[in-house]
Design an enzyme around this catalytic site. Structure first.
Site, PDB file in Angstrom:
ATOM      1  NE  ARG A  18      -3.931   2.134   0.393  1.00 31.98           N
ATOM      2  CZ  ARG A  18      -5.092   2.073   1.026  1.00 31.98           C
ATOM      3  NH1 ARG A  18      -5.471   0.924   1.589  1.00 31.98           N
ATOM      4  NH2 ARG A  18      -5.890   3.106   1.093  1.00 31.98           N
ATOM      5  CG  HIS A  43      15.681 -13.295   3.206  1.00 33.87           C
ATOM      6  ND1 HIS A  43      15.635 -14.639   2.911  1.00 33.87           N
ATOM      7  CD2 HIS A  43      16.513 -12.753   2.280  1.00 33.87           C
ATOM      8  CE1 HIS A  43      16.383 -14.886   1.853  1.00 33.87           C
ATOM      9  NE2 HIS A  43      16.916 -13.745   1.437  1.00 33.87           N
ATOM     10  CD  GLU A  70      15.892 -16.052   6.404  1.00 30.95           C
ATOM     11  OE1 GLU A  70      16.163 -16.967   7.212  1.00 30.95           O
ATOM     12  OE2 GLU A  70      14.879 -16.043   5.688  1.00 30.95           O
ATOM     13  CB  THR A 100      10.141 -18.233  -0.454  1.00 29.40           C
ATOM     14  OG1 THR A 100      10.518 -18.493   0.897  1.00 29.40           O
ATOM     15  CG2 THR A 100       9.643 -19.510  -1.110  1.00 29.40           C
ATOM     16  CG  HIS A 190      10.948 -23.098   3.646  1.00 28.35           C
ATOM     17  ND1 HIS A 190      11.328 -21.893   3.115  1.00 28.35           N
ATOM     18  CD2 HIS A 190      10.026 -23.589   2.801  1.00 28.35           C
ATOM     19  CE1 HIS A 190      10.675 -21.674   1.983  1.00 28.35           C
ATOM     20  NE2 HIS A 190       9.875 -22.688   1.776  1.00 28.35           N
ATOM     21  CG  HIS A 214       3.706 -17.978   4.336  1.00 26.33           C
ATOM     22  ND1 HIS A 214       3.425 -16.938   3.476  1.00 26.33           N
ATOM     23  CD2 HIS A 214       2.731 -18.897   4.139  1.00 26.33           C
ATOM     24  CE1 HIS A 214       2.331 -17.223   2.783  1.00 26.33           C
ATOM     25  NE2 HIS A 214       1.893 -18.398   3.167  1.00 26.33           N
TER      26      HIS A 214
END
Length: 237
Positions: A18, A43, A70, A100, A190, A214
């Site tokens: 946004r 990251h 990372e 990713t 992950h 996530h």
């Protein structure tokens, strides 16, 4: 105790969608700490599509828990990490265009490159971790390169867990045992989630840290951020 590091990249993605500063990345990171997170992971990618370099500088003096940066160790990334001096740097083999991280390092093929990069961070007093697949040989060569820790790439575990948890965890136990034998610290990340995290932890109880972004942020849309962090912490008990 296994620590929970919350990856806040998705918060930055939402802000950037946004423009402006809502949600505020620094405030969310500090709230995560207040709600029980043991660390914050970011990251920063070259295109700054989520975390920006400025965010990294803003976060460093304010965080009260461990700060983990990372990324792929190109010259800009190395310069950023050496200037900011987080508690930990995690090296991933991502190309700039990747959405990713989707693989671990081939630590055998990249031994000399990793050794040179890790030496810079180790000399600066920054704990180092290398992202690897659940392969004992990759763990062994991470140790030879000079890493303090390895982070096991857990997407294959998360994918296979619903079908056969025992088979899914098996290679990770072997890789984790290799890391312990070599005196390496052990991280994982992950696609770990509320569905599969507790089983992973109970089978590899000497795990030092998990980095989750996530799934955690997605769960927070329904549960709220504070409750979500506590639910993830409960999976590590």
């Amino acid at each position: 105790m296994t620590k929970l590091s919350v990856n806040i990249n998705k918060i930055a993605t939402l802000r950037n969608a946004r423009g402006g500063d809502v949600p505020n990345v620094v405030k969310v990171a500090l709230d995560c700490e207040t709600f029980g997170a043991d660390g914050i992971t970011v990251h920063p990618r070259p295109d700054e599509r989520h975390i920006r370099r400025a965010d990294v500088y803003d976060l460093r003096p304010l965080l009260r828990t461990e700060f983990n940066i990372e990324g792929y160790p190109d010259p800009e990334f190395i310069d950023l990490v050496l200037k900011v001096k987080p508690h930990q740097v995690t090296l991933v083999p991502d190309s700039p265009s990747q959405i990713t991280s989707n693989s671990g390092w081939d630590t055998k093929v990249n031994l000399e490159f990793l050794r040179e990069v890790l030496d810079q961070f180790n000399s600066a007093g920054i704990r180092t971790s290398v992202f690897v697949a659940a392969d004992p040989e990759m763990v062994e060569y991470a140790a030879k390169a000079g890493a303090d820790r390895v982070e096991l790439y857990t997407e294959p575990y998360a994918t296979d867990y619903p079908k056969d948890p025992e088979a899914a965890i098996a290679p990770f136990i072997e890789a984790a045992k290799t890391a312990r034998k070599l005196g390496l610290g052990l991280n994982a990340g992950h696609d770990l989630s509320l569905v599969n995290l507790n089983y992973f932890y109970k089978n590899i109880s000497w795990l030092d840290e998990v980095s989750i972004g996530h799934a955690l942020i997605s769960d927070a849309l329904y549960l709220g951020l504070e409750r979500t962090i506590q639910e993830y912490k409960n999976c590590l008990r």
